[in-house]
Design a protein around this motif. Structure first.
Motif, short mmCIF file in Angstrom:
data_model
loop_
_atom_site.label_atom_id
_atom_site.label_comp_id
_atom_site.label_asym_id
_atom_site.label_seq_id
_atom_site.Cartn_x
_atom_site.Cartn_y
_atom_site.Cartn_z
N HIS A 87 1.42 -9.80 5.53
CA HIS A 87 2.65 -10.59 5.52
C HIS A 87 2.74 -11.35 6.84
O HIS A 87 2.31 -10.85 7.88
CB HIS A 87 3.87 -9.69 5.32
N GLU A 88 3.29 -12.55 6.75
CA GLU A 88 3.40 -13.35 7.97
C GLU A 88 4.47 -12.78 8.91
O GLU A 88 4.33 -12.84 10.13
CB GLU A 88 3.75 -14.81 7.61
N SER A 89 5.52 -12.25 8.32
CA SER A 89 6.58 -11.66 9.14
C SER A 89 6.16 -10.27 9.60
O SER A 89 5.76 -9.43 8.78
CB SER A 89 7.87 -11.57 8.31
N ALA A 90 6.25 -10.03 10.90
CA ALA A 90 5.80 -8.74 11.46
C ALA A 90 6.61 -7.57 10.94
O ALA A 90 6.15 -6.43 10.95
CB ALA A 90 5.88 -8.80 12.98
N SER A 91 7.83 -7.83 10.46
CA SER A 91 8.68 -6.72 10.02
C SER A 91 8.66 -6.51 8.50
O SER A 91 9.30 -5.60 7.99
CB SER A 91 10.12 -6.96 10.48
N ALA A 92 7.93 -7.35 7.77
CA ALA A 92 8.02 -7.31 6.30
C ALA A 92 7.21 -6.17 5.69
O ALA A 92 5.98 -6.21 5.66
CB ALA A 92 7.57 -8.64 5.71
N ASP A 93 7.92 -5.16 5.23
CA ASP A 93 7.28 -4.08 4.48
C ASP A 93 7.49 -4.32 2.99
O ASP A 93 8.14 -5.30 2.60
CB ASP A 93 7.80 -2.71 4.92
N GLU A 94 6.96 -3.42 2.15
CA GLU A 94 6.97 -3.70 0.71
C GLU A 94 6.89 -2.39 -0.07
O GLU A 94 6.30 -1.42 0.40
CB GLU A 94 5.76 -4.58 0.39
N TYR A 95 7.50 -2.38 -1.26
CA TYR A 95 7.40 -1.23 -2.16
C TYR A 95 6.66 -1.65 -3.42
O TYR A 95 6.93 -2.72 -3.97
CB TYR A 95 8.80 -0.73 -2.57
N TYR A 96 5.74 -0.80 -3.84
CA TYR A 96 4.98 -1.03 -5.07
C TYR A 96 5.28 0.10 -6.06
O TYR A 96 5.29 1.28 -5.67
CB TYR A 96 3.47 -0.94 -4.77
N PHE A 97 5.48 -0.25 -7.32
CA PHE A 97 5.68 0.75 -8.37
C PHE A 97 4.75 0.42 -9.53
O PHE A 97 4.68 -0.73 -9.98
CB PHE A 97 7.13 0.73 -8.89
N CYS A 98 4.06 1.44 -10.01
CA CYS A 98 3.13 1.24 -11.12
C CYS A 98 3.85 1.46 -12.45
O CYS A 98 4.35 2.56 -12.72
CB CYS A 98 1.96 2.20 -10.98
N LEU A 99 3.90 0.42 -13.27
CA LEU A 99 4.54 0.53 -14.59
C LEU A 99 3.55 0.95 -15.66
O LEU A 99 3.94 1.54 -16.67
CB LEU A 99 5.15 -0.82 -15.00
N ALA A 100 2.29 0.63 -15.49
CA ALA A 100 1.28 1.00 -16.49
C ALA A 100 -0.10 0.91 -15.87
O ALA A 100 -0.35 0.11 -14.96
CB ALA A 100 1.35 0.06 -17.70
N GLY A 101 -1.01 1.75 -16.38
CA GLY A 101 -2.39 1.69 -15.95
C GLY A 101 -2.64 2.54 -14.71
O GLY A 101 -1.82 3.39 -14.33
N LYS A 102 -3.77 2.28 -14.11
CA LYS A 102 -4.22 3.10 -12.99
C LYS A 102 -4.84 2.20 -11.94
O LYS A 102 -5.76 1.43 -12.24
CB LYS A 102 -5.27 4.08 -13.52
N GLY A 103 -4.31 2.27 -10.73
CA GLY A 103 -4.83 1.37 -9.70
C GLY A 103 -5.02 2.06 -8.38
O GLY A 103 -4.65 3.22 -8.19
N MET A 104 -5.62 1.33 -7.47
CA MET A 104 -5.75 1.84 -6.12
C MET A 104 -5.22 0.77 -5.17
O MET A 104 -5.45 -0.42 -5.39
CB MET A 104 -7.22 2.14 -5.81
N ILE A 105 -4.46 1.22 -4.17
CA ILE A 105 -3.96 0.29 -3.16
C ILE A 105 -4.76 0.54 -1.89
O ILE A 105 -4.83 1.67 -1.41
CB ILE A 105 -2.46 0.54 -2.85
N ILE A 106 -5.37 -0.52 -1.40
CA ILE A 106 -6.11 -0.44 -0.14
C ILE A 106 -5.22 -1.08 0.92
O ILE A 106 -4.70 -2.18 0.73
CB ILE A 106 -7.43 -1.25 -0.21
N MET A 107 -5.03 -0.37 2.02
CA MET A 107 -4.21 -0.91 3.11
C MET A 107 -5.02 -0.87 4.40
O MET A 107 -5.78 0.08 4.64
CB MET A 107 -2.94 -0.09 3.27
N GLN A 108 -4.84 -1.89 5.20
CA GLN A 108 -5.58 -1.97 6.46
C GLN A 108 -4.68 -2.55 7.54
O GLN A 108 -4.10 -3.61 7.36
CB GLN A 108 -6.81 -2.87 6.26
N SER A 109 -4.57 -1.84 8.64
CA SER A 109 -3.69 -2.31 9.72
C SER A 109 -4.44 -3.33 10.58
O SER A 109 -5.67 -3.42 10.52
CB SER A 109 -3.23 -1.13 10.58
N ALA A 110 -3.68 -4.04 11.40
CA ALA A 110 -4.30 -5.03 12.29
C ALA A 110 -5.29 -4.36 13.23
O ALA A 110 -6.25 -4.97 13.69
CB ALA A 110 -3.22 -5.78 13.05
N LYS A 111 -5.05 -3.07 13.54
CA LYS A 111 -5.96 -2.33 14.43
C LYS A 111 -7.23 -1.87 13.71
O LYS A 111 -8.14 -1.30 14.31
CB LYS A 111 -5.25 -1.08 14.97
N GLY A 112 -7.23 -2.02 12.36
CA GLY A 112 -8.42 -1.65 11.60
C GLY A 112 -8.35 -0.30 10.92
O GLY A 112 -9.33 0.14 10.33
#
Ligand code: PAN
Ligand code: ZN
Length: 184
Positions: A87-112
């Motif tokens: 996200h461009e905004s340094a404070s912008a967080d986000e919520y994800y909810f799975c309605l159907a299926g099966k997924g994986m969320i990959i997250m990576q911080s600026a520090k790696g």
């Protein structure tokens, strides 16, 4: 930032059965095909293949919503995935909810730092601010994901497009496996 006029929303419930109601009320529709994702996968991707679609509803106040529908499938050994972004905004967080299926969320911080979380129907994930995020459909049917994010989040795609994530998700013996990205 979204420049479109915000929608005025009535109270509503969102179950997987209501996806078409969400779609018919959406303010923005994004289709990502292979041609939009050249260089994202290790192998070449079929240009006209639809990888995922996003339907966005612009909330009237502080948040927007995105409904991502990802087709199952793989490009080589890699499961279908989103482009991913910071996200461009340094404070912008986000919520994800799975309605159907099966997924994986990959997250990576600026520090790696890298995290990956499996998401089944009925489960949610919190994406803290400052973490890039990508969704991967590791199931064999549509993966449907609701995202709620601040209106001023902004989407920085360039960093991930240039550098990728440190890991990729591949099928090994019919199961998803998270491995180091050979191109990172
Ligand atoms: C989501 C994503 C959506 C598509 O709504 O925008 O899953 O992924 P890309 O934007 O990486 O193509 C979100 O994280 N919004 O902030
Ligand atoms: Zn996001």
């Amino acid at each position: 930032m979204n420049m479109a006029e915000p929608s005025i929303l009535d109270p509503f419930r969102l179950r997987k059965e209501d996806v078409n109601t969400f779609i018919s009320n959406s303010d923005n529709h994004i289709i990502r095909k292979g041609k939009d994702m050249k260089g994202f996968f290790q192998n070449d991707v079929e240009l006209d293949l639809v990888i995922y679609e996003v339907h966005e509803i612009y909330g009237p106040h502080s948040t927007d919503m995105g409904l991502t529908i990802m087709k199952p499938g793989k490009v080589g050994r890699e499961y279908h995935m989103t482009k991913g972004h910071f996200h461009e905004s340094a404070s912008a967080d986000e919520y994800y909810f799975c309605l159907a299926g099966k997924g994986m969320i990959i997250m990576q911080s600026a520090k790696g730092e890298i995290r990956h979380l499996l998401l089944n129907e009925g489960e949610g994930v919190y994406v803290p601010s400052g973490w890039a995020h990508r969704t991967v459909n590791v199931g064999n049917k549509d993966f449907i994901l609701l995202a709620i994010f601040p209106k001023d989040a902004g989407h920085d795609y360039g960093t991930i497009e240039d550098e990728g994530f440190g890991v990729i998700v591949v099928e090994v013996d019919g199961q998803p496996e998270v491995i180091d990205n050979p191109s990172f």
